[in-house]
Design an enzyme around this catalytic site. Structure first.
Site, PDB file in Angstrom:
ATOM      1  CG  ASN A 166      -0.159  -0.044   2.489  1.00 27.66           C
ATOM      2  OD1 ASN A 166      -0.104  -1.071   3.030  1.00 27.66           O
ATOM      3  ND2 ASN A 166       0.325   0.894   3.005  1.00 27.66           N
ATOM      4  CG  MET A 195       5.717  -2.543   6.914  1.00 32.59           C
ATOM      5  SD  MET A 195       7.106  -3.437   7.813  1.00 32.59           S
ATOM      6  CE  MET A 195       7.358  -5.098   6.778  1.00 32.59           C
ATOM      7  CG  HIS A 234      11.042  -4.569  14.468  1.00 32.99           C
ATOM      8  ND1 HIS A 234      11.009  -4.843  15.645  1.00 32.99           N
ATOM      9  CD2 HIS A 234      10.254  -3.714  13.939  1.00 32.99           C
ATOM     10  CE1 HIS A 234       9.771  -4.186  16.050  1.00 32.99           C
ATOM     11  NE2 HIS A 234       9.386  -3.460  15.191  1.00 32.99           N
TER      12      HIS A 234
END
Length: 510
Positions: free
Chosen positions: A124, A128, A444
């Site tokens: 998108n 994130m 991460h």
């Protein structure tokens, strides 16, 4: 040049002074620094993902799209990244316009993630960065790259904190949280460096006039992403950068393709900054023949030991509790900072009231996630295929990742610390006991385009993000971080973006 949205791809080449690949937090930091240093530089920002809702670059926690916000809050209440993820995958074949925007497993795009099954990406606009929990603990000790002068690091860290709107303690004081931190401190028996005691979590949030804590999204870092109004900035979403073009060791532009078209076009630019996350930044470098043998290697992620503890308030001596803020599902957020060897773990601590039933005292559920550092190894890596493509048409990835005996021993030590804290607070929730989540679940990831001090094949770029061997190509974000991070990765990645933005401005003569 103020257009915002997918552009028609004409046969006439377009140009910009800088192309930024990726419209997440890192790309926004790069754009903000370039704009501060070069107010009239023409910047084109390209993002593969489609918008999520009507507000471009807005964090979903605060989006004016109420339906989208409600969906986000319902999923975020599941308390950790692994539960937030959509496990449906991208099952639309090569029709990328049919892939719903949101967080997806990397495997859903045609990649082999058997050794890192939790590996995921944001499909998108903003990646994130419109989903993230906004935790921004400060890097410490061995997390800080030795290749960067410490005074420069400290200055760039302050800039990153300013751009991300980091608040040292955004949540109000909470009696339950304070009592939990006392128990954690007592359990540690004073271990930890000066100032590294259990404390409120720094977060990229700011109190807002509507009574809520607003998370920082890309549009808060660089407002033109969300609101426009910058005549020298263009945002082009739903568009894939296929490769970076170079000539005689210099960047000349990028090849782009809109999701709804097979037509490619060229954007000419003397400076290209790649901020496409830890998976897709090295993928683009590989597709472009840039970065050398270190591209994709040194993939790192701390182990993620999740668990929820049911705390008996009577046992803690807490008589009054703090209600939720509007739009929040925790009453407070705290952390146990790591101190390298002396105290090697980070714990992220958040609590919320639960109904213990008519025959039970009121309880609080304390989510206590331990992050455990893992060794940085070149063998933990992403391999890129020269023959096979993913559903986007980029090189297919195979993720190679595993824990060493040292990693496993440290994970077991963390499990013991977590269990001891749980015993002193109450008991683990039977539905959410101490669990080592699958590799990749923390989101991460670092190291796959790592910085280094020399072009000896062990790194991809210099400490300013300039890719070795090609003038005008830079990288920024978590992929550039060369160290084993114990803390959440965003702030360390943002420091590399501050540096890359400054370096890009200098290449333009700023």
């Amino acid at each position: 040049m103020a257009q915002r949205g997918p552009n028609p791809h004409s046969s006439r080449p377009r140009s910009a002074e800088v192309v930024i690949v990726g419209a997440g937090i890192m790309g926004a930091v790069v754009a903000a620094r370039i704009r501060e240093l070069r107010p009239h530089a023409s910047v084109l920002m390209v993002d593969a993902g489609p918008p999520l809702g009507s507000a471009l670059g807005h964090h979903l926690h605060d989006t004016p799209d109420e339906e989208m916000r409600s969906q986000f809050l319902a999923r975020a209440e599941r308390a950790n990244q692994e539960r937030y993820m959509s496990r449906g995958g991208a099952d639309a074949g090569r029709d990328l316009t049919a892939v719903p925007p949101g967080m997806h497993p990397l495997a859903g795009f045609g990649h082999d993630t058997a050794q890192m099954p939790g590996a995921s990406i944001g499909w998108n606009l903003g990646g994130m960065s419109v989903h993230w929990a906004a935790a921004t603990p400060t890097p410490f000790g061995s997390e800080i790259p030795a290749e960067i002068d410490r005074q420069e690091w400290d200055s760039d860290l302050l800039t990153a904190q300013r751009l991300l709107h980091v608040h040292p303690a955004a949540y109000p004081s909470d009696a339950v949280g304070d009592a939990v931190l006392e128990v954690v401190q007592d359990t540690l028996e004073g271990r930890g460096a000066e100032g590294r005691h259990p404390q409120p979590m720094p977060v990229a949030m700011q109190p807002h006039s509507d009574g809520r804590l607003h998370r920082t999204g890309p549009g808060a870092v660089f407002p033109a992403i969300e609101r426009g109004g910058d005549d020298f900035f263009e945002l082009q979403h739903s568009t894939i950068v296929r490769r970076v073009l170079t000539e005689d060791g210099r960047a000349t532009g990028v090849v782009v393709r809109a999701l709804d078209s097979d037509q490619e076009s060229v954007v000419h630019a003397p400076v290209v900054v790649i901020c496409a996350d830890t998976m897709r930044t090295p993928q683009l470098l590989f597709a472009s023949g840039l970065g050398g043998p270190a591209v994709g290697r040194h993939l790192n992620e701390h182990a993620f030991l999740a668990g929820t503890i049911l705390v008996d308030l009577q046992r803690l001596g807490v008589r009054e509790t703090t209600p939720h803020l509007d739009g929040e599902w925790f009453t407070s957020a705290s952390w146990l900072p790591h101190s390298d060897e002396e105290q090697p773990f980070q714990a992220q601590i958040m609590q919320t009231p639960v109904d213990g039933g008519a025959d039970s005292p009121q309880e609080f559920a304390v989510t206590m996630a331990f992050y455990v550092p893992t060794e940085v190894r070149a063998d933990n890596r992403i391999e890129f295929s020269a023959e096979e493509e993913d559903i986007i048409g980029m090189p297919r990835m195979t993720v190679r990742f595993g824990y060493t005996p040292k990693d496993e021993a440290l994970i077991e030590r963390a499990r013991g610390e977590q269990a001891l804290i749980a015993e002193r607070l109450g008991r683990f929730d039977p539905s959410q006991p101490s669990t080592l989540l699958p590799a990749g679940s923390s989101l991460h990831y670092t190291g796959t385009a790592r910085l280094g001090s020399s072009a000896d094949g062990s790194s991809v770029c210099d400490p300013d993000g300039r890719v070795w061997g090609c003038e005008g190509v830079l990288v920024a974000g978590n992929a550039v971080v060369p160290t084993a991070l114990v803390a959440n990765s965003t702030l360390a990645g943002a420091v590399t973006a501050v540096r890359a933005g400054r370096a890009a401005a200098r290449l333009l003569g700023g």
